[in-house]
Design a protein around this motif. Sequence first.
Motif, mmCIF file in Angstrom:
data_model
loop_
_atom_site.group_PDB
_atom_site.id
_atom_site.type_symbol
_atom_site.label_atom_id
_atom_site.label_comp_id
_atom_site.label_asym_id
_atom_site.label_seq_id
_atom_site.Cartn_x
_atom_site.Cartn_y
_atom_site.Cartn_z
ATOM 1 N N THR A 283 0.828 -1.203 0.000
ATOM 2 C CA THR A 283 0.000 0.000 0.000
ATOM 3 C C THR A 283 0.861 1.250 0.000
ATOM 4 O OG1 THR A 283 -1.748 -1.200 1.152
ATOM 5 C CG2 THR A 283 -1.852 1.187 1.256
ATOM 6 N N ALA A 284 2.135 1.108 0.321
ATOM 7 C CA ALA A 284 3.049 2.253 0.238
ATOM 8 C C ALA A 284 3.044 2.864 -1.158
ATOM 9 C CB ALA A 284 4.461 1.820 0.618
ATOM 10 N N ALA A 285 2.713 2.067 -2.179
ATOM 11 C CA ALA A 285 2.625 2.621 -3.538
ATOM 12 C C ALA A 285 1.549 3.693 -3.618
ATOM 13 C CB ALA A 285 2.335 1.503 -4.537
ATOM 14 N N ILE A 286 0.433 3.465 -2.935
ATOM 15 C CA ILE A 286 -0.651 4.447 -2.932
ATOM 16 C C ILE A 286 -0.229 5.685 -2.146
ATOM 17 C CG2 ILE A 286 -3.058 4.837 -2.296
ATOM 18 C CD1 ILE A 286 -2.558 2.820 -4.592
ATOM 19 N N GLU A 287 0.456 5.459 -1.037
ATOM 20 C CA GLU A 287 0.953 6.577 -0.241
ATOM 21 C C GLU A 287 1.941 7.412 -1.053
ATOM 22 O OE1 GLU A 287 2.523 7.255 4.358
ATOM 23 O OE2 GLU A 287 2.140 5.237 3.598
ATOM 24 N N ALA A 288 2.779 6.748 -1.845
ATOM 25 C CA ALA A 288 3.745 7.464 -2.677
ATOM 26 C C ALA A 288 3.032 8.275 -3.761
ATOM 27 C CB ALA A 288 4.717 6.471 -3.312
ATOM 28 N N VAL A 289 2.054 7.669 -4.416
ATOM 29 C CA VAL A 289 1.307 8.381 -5.450
ATOM 30 C C VAL A 289 0.673 9.646 -4.875
ATOM 31 C CG1 VAL A 289 -0.740 8.259 -6.938
ATOM 32 C CG2 VAL A 289 0.874 6.359 -6.898
ATOM 33 N N ALA A 290 0.128 9.522 -3.658
ATOM 34 C CA ALA A 290 -0.509 10.675 -3.015
ATOM 35 C C ALA A 290 0.487 11.797 -2.754
ATOM 36 C CB ALA A 290 -1.169 10.247 -1.706
ATOM 37 N N GLN A 291 1.757 11.446 -2.573
ATOM 38 C CA GLN A 291 2.787 12.449 -2.321
ATOM 39 C C GLN A 291 3.479 12.902 -3.593
ATOM 40 O OE1 GLN A 291 5.360 12.370 0.975
ATOM 41 N NE2 GLN A 291 4.189 10.898 2.160
ATOM 42 N N GLY A 292 3.033 12.381 -4.739
ATOM 43 C CA GLY A 292 3.671 12.759 -5.985
ATOM 44 C C GLY A 292 4.980 12.055 -6.246
ATOM 45 N N VAL A 293 5.248 10.977 -5.513
ATOM 46 C CA VAL A 293 6.483 10.216 -5.695
ATOM 47 C C VAL A 293 6.239 9.130 -6.744
ATOM 48 C CG1 VAL A 293 8.161 8.683 -4.588
ATOM 49 C CG2 VAL A 293 7.220 10.631 -3.327
ATOM 50 N N PRO A 294 7.040 9.050 -7.800
ATOM 51 C CA PRO A 294 6.834 8.016 -8.811
ATOM 52 C C PRO A 294 7.158 6.620 -8.273
ATOM 53 C CG PRO A 294 8.826 9.252 -9.288
ATOM 54 C CD PRO A 294 8.159 9.949 -8.140
ATOM 55 N N VAL A 295 6.585 5.620 -8.913
ATOM 56 C CA VAL A 295 6.571 4.253 -8.371
ATOM 57 C C VAL A 295 6.939 3.249 -9.458
ATOM 58 C CG1 VAL A 295 5.035 2.454 -7.427
ATOM 59 C CG2 VAL A 295 4.808 4.838 -6.647
ATOM 60 N N ILE A 296 7.549 2.149 -9.027
ATOM 61 C CA ILE A 296 7.614 0.935 -9.840
ATOM 62 C C ILE A 296 7.057 -0.208 -9.004
ATOM 63 C CG2 ILE A 296 9.093 -0.804 -10.915
ATOM 64 C CD1 ILE A 296 10.946 1.416 -11.800
#
Length: 464
Positions: free
Chosen positions: A300-313
């Motif tokens: 779920t950290a991926a969702i938290e990252a998206v919310a902060q504008g942090v790109p994800v893989i």
Amino acid sequence: MSDSLRVVAIADADSFVKWSASLLGSVAGIRRHLLLVKTPLSASAAQERAALSDTGVEPHDVTRLAFADTRAWLEAQRPDVVLLAGRGPFVRLLGRVIDALDQRPVTVAGLPGMAIPAQRGALDYRRHVDLLVVHSHREVRAFDELGRRIGVHVPTALATLPFARPRERMLSPQRAGTHAVGGLLVDERPAPIDSPVSPGGHVRRTPATDIVFAAQALVPAVRSQRAEIATLLLRTAYADPDRRVVVKLRSRPGETETHLERDSYAELLDGRRPENLVFSYEPMSRALQTAAGLVTVSSTAAIEAVAQGVPVIALDTFGVSKSLLNTVFVGSGLLGGRNEVVGGRFRHPHPGWLRDNYFHPEAESTWWERVEALVAMRRAGALPARRVPAARGGALHEAWHRASVLGREDRSAAGRTALLAGVPAARALAAVKRRRTAAGGGTWADATTDFTLEPNPFHDSIRR
């Protein structure tokens, strides 16, 4: 009504502490409290501090109790609402405590992160609550369909995943090429890993250079695959010695977490780490403040990252399947492999994926309105109690349930007897069920649905 409502979350493990505190912290005006019941999964003091960070729940709002004292505490507090926040057997056990109270509160339950696929056990263990909180339109559909398939009818309500709210550290000036989707400003243009500007025009206030890996206990489950990820982290660190690779862990040695971890990354990386590959136990929100990109399999950290504008893989190195808990990312644009991680080619989600997956408009999150309506019904005597049914095996089976959740905290003779008899039987039954499923994979192998009917494939006992 909120100003008069006393709301208590009952939790044990760290992820449920974080989720329940964050969820209650999002509701203004209530009198909130967090009750931590001692089980083998209970968060340590350090985990508790990390879990409560930025939630709005303060340390003085937390009480730790033995299970045996829970009923008396609840009788004295007389909450209007109880949020049961733990793994399924924990929720069922505390449901029996609720059933024994003189004044019954409205009971709510949920899961502490992404819940695709919707699993049979997750719903079945929570079938007695008044309301099940889910966090995306996709989850609403999945749990409704699962309930129809297994004959379990629990009302669901939509909440915004607490970790999907943008943080104060980001500024939000609208700029050319962006548009609003589910409350986020979205830009489909690729963002370089070292860019100080997120795709929604959010300007970072602090330098963002770290690559953060969100470790998970359950996936991947195979040691060789976890070793591959460890090697990937090493490659990434060596590729750019000036950039930190941060392995974000949930538990320190001697601590427990929600799920049983085998082959930890601390073990797999022991003794062969370059200086720029580090372990972190700080809150994920803090780790993301200096993150240029986040790597995970399905956290779920991926969702938290998206919310902060942090790109994800979201790693698809080992495939995309329900057993990897990563089918939720199909169509997101976030799936990627080893070379993308080493090369720093992180990405932001496709706008079309967001609204159905955790980034719906806040106005569509009506779970608290539903709770208030249920409280009004209960006060008017119009809400029947949804009681936990008696165990089919009688008193010994009840003792088995209790001892399975409480472990050493259950010091009763009946609990010890039940475990002696029940552990071998439960293991044998689970093995039979898994063998039945293994031949065709059942719904766990069906990529066209968002639910499963068979037991999950993870060997994840509460007893540690």
